[in-house]
Design an enzyme around this catalytic site. Structure first.
Site, PDB file in Angstrom:
ATOM      1  CG  ASP A   1       3.037 -32.754  17.394  1.00 29.20           C
ATOM      2  OD1 ASP A   1       2.093 -32.334  18.093  1.00 29.20           O
ATOM      3  OD2 ASP A   1       4.238 -32.613  17.719  1.00 29.20           O
TER       4      ASP A   1
ATOM      5  CD  GLN B   1      -4.268 -25.840  26.003  1.00 28.25           C
ATOM      6  OE1 GLN B   1      -4.954 -25.931  27.026  1.00 28.25           O
ATOM      7  NE2 GLN B   1      -4.694 -25.211  24.915  1.00 28.25           N
TER       8      GLN B   1
ATOM      9  CB  VAL C   1       0.047 -24.411  21.402  1.00 29.13           C
ATOM     10  CG1 VAL C   1      -0.394 -23.330  20.420  1.00 29.13           C
ATOM     11  CG2 VAL C   1       1.504 -24.806  21.141  1.00 29.13           C
TER      12      VAL C   1
ATOM     13  CG  HIS D   1      -2.484 -33.642  20.342  1.00 29.63           C
ATOM     14  ND1 HIS D   1      -1.125 -33.532  20.143  1.00 29.63           N
ATOM     15  CD2 HIS D   1      -2.825 -32.648  21.194  1.00 29.63           C
ATOM     16  CE1 HIS D   1      -0.657 -32.512  20.870  1.00 29.63           C
ATOM     17  NE2 HIS D   1      -1.670 -31.962  21.513  1.00 29.63           N
TER      18      HIS D   1
ATOM     19  CG  HIS E   1      -3.820 -27.962  19.591  1.00 25.33           C
ATOM     20  ND1 HIS E   1      -3.690 -26.914  20.483  1.00 25.33           N
ATOM     21  CD2 HIS E   1      -3.064 -28.963  20.090  1.00 25.33           C
ATOM     22  CE1 HIS E   1      -2.885 -27.273  21.467  1.00 25.33           C
ATOM     23  NE2 HIS E   1      -2.495 -28.529  21.269  1.00 25.33           N
TER      24      HIS E   1
ATOM     25  CG  ASN F   1      -2.772 -32.361  25.846  1.00 32.82           C
ATOM     26  OD1 ASN F   1      -3.252 -33.388  26.311  1.00 32.82           O
ATOM     27  ND2 ASN F   1      -1.663 -32.350  25.132  1.00 32.82           N
TER      28      ASN F   1
HETATM   29  P1  AMP Z   1      -0.176 -29.191  23.370  1.00 31.94           P
HETATM   30  O1  AMP Z   1       1.017 -29.589  24.217  1.00 31.94           O
HETATM   31  O2  AMP Z   1      -1.373 -30.045  23.518  1.00 31.94           O
HETATM   32  O3  AMP Z   1      -0.452 -27.712  23.495  1.00 31.94           O
HETATM   33  O4  AMP Z   1       0.288 -29.459  21.861  1.00 31.94           O
HETATM   34  C1  AMP Z   1       1.145 -28.633  21.159  1.00 31.94           C
HETATM   35  C2  AMP Z   1       1.815 -29.490  20.128  1.00 31.94           C
HETATM   36  O5  AMP Z   1       2.369 -28.643  19.137  1.00 31.94           O
HETATM   37  C3  AMP Z   1       2.965 -30.357  20.652  1.00 31.94           C
HETATM   38  O6  AMP Z   1       2.664 -31.734  20.459  1.00 31.94           O
HETATM   39  C4  AMP Z   1       4.173 -29.903  19.822  1.00 31.94           C
HETATM   40  O7  AMP Z   1       5.033 -30.960  19.490  1.00 31.94           O
HETATM   41  C5  AMP Z   1       3.504 -29.280  18.619  1.00 31.94           C
HETATM   42  N1  AMP Z   1       4.289 -28.272  17.921  1.00 31.94           N
HETATM   43  C6  AMP Z   1       4.958 -27.231  18.464  1.00 31.94           C
HETATM   44  N2  AMP Z   1       5.549 -26.500  17.505  1.00 31.94           N
HETATM   45  C7  AMP Z   1       5.236 -27.099  16.326  1.00 31.94           C
HETATM   46  C8  AMP Z   1       5.551 -26.826  14.961  1.00 31.94           C
HETATM   47  N3  AMP Z   1       6.315 -25.777  14.610  1.00 31.94           N
HETATM   48  N4  AMP Z   1       5.077 -27.657  14.005  1.00 31.94           N
HETATM   49  C9  AMP Z   1       4.312 -28.716  14.351  1.00 31.94           C
HETATM   50  N5  AMP Z   1       3.977 -29.028  15.615  1.00 31.94           N
HETATM   51  C10 AMP Z   1       4.441 -28.234  16.588  1.00 31.94           C
END
Ligand code: AMP
Length: 115
Positions: free
Chosen positions: A32, A95, A97, A103, A101, A88
């Site tokens: 992350d 959430q 993205v 974490h 996924h 999430n």
């Molecule tokens: P969520 O908030 O559960 O959707 O998780 C999305 C995660 O993606 C967050 O913890 C971000 O820090 C992570 N994230 C966003 N962009 C990137 C990236 N380019 N490389 C690695 N992690 C990322």
């Protein structure tokens, strides 16, 4: 009209860089970019078909099981084998993205906390 690709699709396509720690034909895992624990990985099915874990569980439980197995394996390889798995689900749960996924949080997490 199709939705714009998420950041994870762009990582899978190698359009943007990531610190990839695992990859097979169905799953990719990378660190992350904003870690919330000493080890903070994202384990991501390559398919963009499922926005969250419930959708994945309903449609392809074997792929969800494979995500969990990769999470466990990486927690053993990159930390002490103990880990917290977080999915999430929905904007009000944090959430950002909408491509399912996990974490994987590991490495000295405080006892009795979720944050
Ligand atoms: P969520 O908030 O559960 O959707 O998780 C999305 C995660 O993606 C967050 O913890 C971000 O820090 C992570 N994230 C966003 N962009 C990137 C990236 N380019 N490389 C690695 N992690 C990322």
């Amino acid at each position: 009209m199709t939705d714009a690709p998420t950041i994870f699709e762009r990582i899978i396509a190698r359009e943007i860089p990531a610190d990839v720690v695992y990859e097979d034909d169905r799953i990719i895992a990378f660190r992350d970019i904003k870690p919330q624990a000493p080890v903070h990985l994202l384990v991501v099915p390559k398919t963009a078909a499922y926005p969250d874990v419930a959708a994945l569980a309903a449609a392809d439980p074997e792929l969800l099981a494979a995500v969990v197995a990769v999470a466990k394996r990486l927690a053993g390889e990159l930390s002490d084998g103990d880990y917290r798995l977080v999915f999430n689900s929905g904007a009000n749960a944090g959430q950002t993205v909408f491509h399912v996924h996990a974490h994987v949080l590991a490495g000295g997490l405080a006892e009795g906390t979720l944050g």
